[in-house]
Motif scaffolding. Structure first.
Motif, PDB file in Angstrom:
ATOM      1  N   GLN A  56     -19.070  56.267  94.342  1.00 17.09           N
ATOM      2  CA  GLN A  56     -18.055  55.398  94.930  1.00 17.09           C
ATOM      3  C   GLN A  56     -17.648  54.386  93.875  1.00 17.09           C
ATOM      4  O   GLN A  56     -18.468  53.645  93.348  1.00 17.09           O
ATOM      5  CB  GLN A  56     -18.606  54.680  96.159  1.00 17.09           C
ATOM      6  CG  GLN A  56     -17.570  53.831  96.851  1.00 17.09           C
ATOM      7  CD  GLN A  56     -18.096  53.293  98.172  1.00 17.09           C
ATOM      8  OE1 GLN A  56     -19.214  53.579  98.575  1.00 17.09           O
ATOM      9  NE2 GLN A  56     -17.282  52.516  98.837  1.00 17.09           N
TER      10      GLN A  56
ATOM     11  N   THR B 166     -15.957  51.142  92.037  1.00 16.75           N
ATOM     12  CA  THR B 166     -15.792  49.720  92.330  1.00 16.75           C
ATOM     13  C   THR B 166     -14.680  49.105  91.484  1.00 16.75           C
ATOM     14  O   THR B 166     -14.444  47.903  91.559  1.00 16.75           O
ATOM     15  CB  THR B 166     -17.099  48.949  92.060  1.00 16.75           C
ATOM     16  OG1 THR B 166     -17.445  49.099  90.681  1.00 16.75           O
ATOM     17  CG2 THR B 166     -18.222  49.447  92.944  1.00 16.75           C
TER      18      THR B 166
ATOM     19  N   GLY C 291     -10.436  51.434  93.579  1.00 16.19           N
ATOM     20  CA  GLY C 291     -11.570  52.321  93.824  1.00 16.19           C
ATOM     21  C   GLY C 291     -11.907  53.239  92.662  1.00 16.19           C
ATOM     22  O   GLY C 291     -12.634  54.223  92.844  1.00 16.19           O
TER      23      GLY C 291
ATOM     24  N   THR D 241     -16.151  53.358  87.486  1.00 17.09           N
ATOM     25  CA  THR D 241     -16.330  52.712  86.191  1.00 17.09           C
ATOM     26  C   THR D 241     -17.627  53.213  85.540  1.00 17.09           C
ATOM     27  O   THR D 241     -18.447  53.879  86.175  1.00 17.09           O
ATOM     28  CB  THR D 241     -16.427  51.183  86.361  1.00 17.09           C
ATOM     29  OG1 THR D 241     -17.615  50.883  87.109  1.00 17.09           O
ATOM     30  CG2 THR D 241     -15.211  50.618  87.073  1.00 17.09           C
TER      31      THR D 241
ATOM     32  N   ASP E 298     -20.502  52.002  87.463  1.00 17.50           N
ATOM     33  CA  ASP E 298     -20.760  52.801  88.670  1.00 17.50           C
ATOM     34  C   ASP E 298     -21.601  54.029  88.323  1.00 17.50           C
ATOM     35  O   ASP E 298     -22.523  54.394  89.059  1.00 17.50           O
ATOM     36  CB  ASP E 298     -19.443  53.247  89.319  1.00 17.50           C
ATOM     37  CG  ASP E 298     -18.597  52.095  89.826  1.00 17.50           C
ATOM     38  OD1 ASP E 298     -19.164  51.051  90.194  1.00 17.50           O
ATOM     39  OD2 ASP E 298     -17.355  52.255  89.834  1.00 17.50           O
TER      40      ASP E 298
ATOM     41  N   ARG F 141     -25.176  52.980  87.631  1.00 18.73           N
ATOM     42  CA  ARG F 141     -25.880  52.693  88.891  1.00 18.73           C
ATOM     43  C   ARG F 141     -26.244  53.986  89.619  1.00 18.73           C
ATOM     44  O   ARG F 141     -27.335  54.105  90.178  1.00 18.73           O
ATOM     45  CB  ARG F 141     -25.029  51.808  89.783  1.00 18.73           C
ATOM     46  CG  ARG F 141     -24.972  50.383  89.292  1.00 18.73           C
ATOM     47  CD  ARG F 141     -24.185  49.506  90.236  1.00 18.73           C
ATOM     48  NE  ARG F 141     -24.129  48.152  89.719  1.00 18.73           N
ATOM     49  CZ  ARG F 141     -23.126  47.333  89.885  1.00 18.73           C
ATOM     50  NH1 ARG F 141     -22.063  47.715  90.594  1.00 18.73           N
ATOM     51  NH2 ARG F 141     -23.158  46.116  89.385  1.00 18.73           N
TER      52      ARG F 141
END
Length: 87
Positions: free
Chosen positions: A24, A26, A30, A33, A36, A39
């Motif tokens: 998903q 950020t 949306g 990146t 992301d 993570r």
């Protein structure tokens, strides 16, 4: 590292074994990146750490319950046979 030396987001994700369709984003509108992807790559590690903590906590609870149970048994035996345990 210069911007033109950065891997594409797809290469970055592939290197970390992350499926971009499952991430998903950020970023603006949306967008996914690099953060992301980082993570998402770290999520299984965090889950494993949490699972390990939960197992350790469960073991502590079981040991506490066993100790408590042993104390209840000992107290019951002392109550049933007080003459055997009087000083």
């Amino acid at each position: 590292m210069a911007a033109d030396e950065l891997p594409t987001l797809a290469e970055f994700a592939a290197k970390r074994k992350v499926d971009l369709s499952q991430v998903q984003g950020t970023g603006p509108d949306g967008a996914v990146t690099y953060r992301d992807v980082d993570r998402a790559a770290a999520a299984p590690i965090r889950a494993a750490i949490e699972a390990r903590r939960a197992r350790r906590a469960a073991r502590r609870e079981v040991e506490h319950a066993r100790a408590e149970g042993r104390e209840v048994v000992a107290r019951t035996i002392r109550d049933l046979f007080p003459s055997d345990y009087s000083s």
